[in-house]
Design a protein around this motif. Structure first.
Motif, short mmCIF file in Angstrom:
data_model
loop_
_atom_site.label_atom_id
_atom_site.label_comp_id
_atom_site.label_asym_id
_atom_site.label_seq_id
_atom_site.Cartn_x
_atom_site.Cartn_y
_atom_site.Cartn_z
N GLY A 161 0.84 -1.19 0.00
CA GLY A 161 0.00 0.00 0.00
C GLY A 161 0.87 1.23 0.00
N LEU A 163 0.99 5.54 0.11
CA LEU A 163 0.33 6.81 0.38
C LEU A 163 1.03 7.88 -0.45
CD1 LEU A 163 -1.74 8.46 2.06
CD2 LEU A 163 0.05 8.73 3.79
N TYR A 197 -4.46 6.72 -1.63
CA TYR A 197 -3.84 5.49 -1.13
C TYR A 197 -4.12 4.38 -2.14
CZ TYR A 197 -2.20 2.09 2.32
OH TYR A 197 -1.48 1.12 2.98
N GLY A 232 -2.15 5.03 -6.26
CA GLY A 232 -2.23 6.11 -5.29
C GLY A 232 -2.20 7.48 -5.96
N SER A 250 -0.40 8.62 7.64
CA SER A 250 -1.78 8.61 7.13
C SER A 250 -2.66 9.59 7.92
CB SER A 250 -2.35 7.20 7.22
OG SER A 250 -3.68 7.17 6.77
#
Length: 206
Positions: A80, A82, A96, A109, A180
């Motif tokens: 993942g 960001l 994201y 993202g 985040s």
């Protein structure tokens, strides 16, 4: 017999000039290649201009998270990313992305960030007024600064405000440093900012 051998030796020598004449014709074929090179140059210029248009937005990867899932055959990894995207002219967004490869996660993202762009009110090279915002465990304080101060911020807030085009600003993180939550708190603070024209509209002044 000697005369016949001399005739045989002279016969191939007479044919050689014809072969040389064929070789002499080859440069004419080579002369056509520069025209193809010109076409190649035009194509490269077009792709370069297209790349410039695509790179109007700056992109910063704030964090990459790896997740592993245990299965019968071993482990499956997913990632993942960001990502913050901005045009340095007052517009910025974050997104994201998740994928099985890091590059695909960053690309997703970036695409999500471009769909969620917001406008940052600015006054010259700084922001119009101070603001405090909180999201989950993160809390941020953003204050305007005089010209020449620079971007006083941590890595996360620096990426958000820098891509928004803010040059002089003072910031402080007062809570969790989770990237985040910090990004979400920063965008919440941006949403609370009002420009001079917006404040005058609320007060009923023209």
């Amino acid at each position: 017999m000697d005369k016949e051998e001399i005739k045989k030796e002279n016969a191939p020598q007479a044919e050689k000039p014809a072969v040389k004449a064929e070789k002499a014709e080859k440069p004419a074929v080579k002369a056509e290649k520069p025209a193809k090179a010109e076409k190649g140059e035009k194509q490269s210029q077009v792709t370069y201009q297209a790349a410039e248009k695509e790179d109007e937005f700056g992109e910063v990867v704030l964090s990459i998270n790896r997740c592993s899932k245990v299965v019968k055959g071993g482990r499956n990894f997913s990632f993942g990313a960001l990502v913050v995207v901005g045009d340095r002219k007052g517009k910025v967004g974050y997104g994201y992305g998740k994928a099985n490869e890091v590059a695909d996660a960053i690309r997703k993202g970036g695409e999500a960030a471009k769909k969620n762009m917001v406008t940052v009110p600015r006054r010259g090279t700084t922001i119009p007024h101070s603001v405090i915002a909180k999201f989950s465990g993160s809390k941020v304080l953003i204050r305007p600064a005089s010209e020449g101060t620079g971007l006083i911020a941590g890595s996360t807030l620096r990426a958000v405000l820098g891509l928004a085009g803010v040059v002089d600003v003072l910031t402080k993180s007062l809570g969790s440093s989770n990237p985040s939550n910090l990004v979400k708190a920063a965008f919440k603070a941006i949403g609370q900012m009002n420009s001079k024209a917006q404040i005058q509209e609320k007060l009923g002044k023209n």
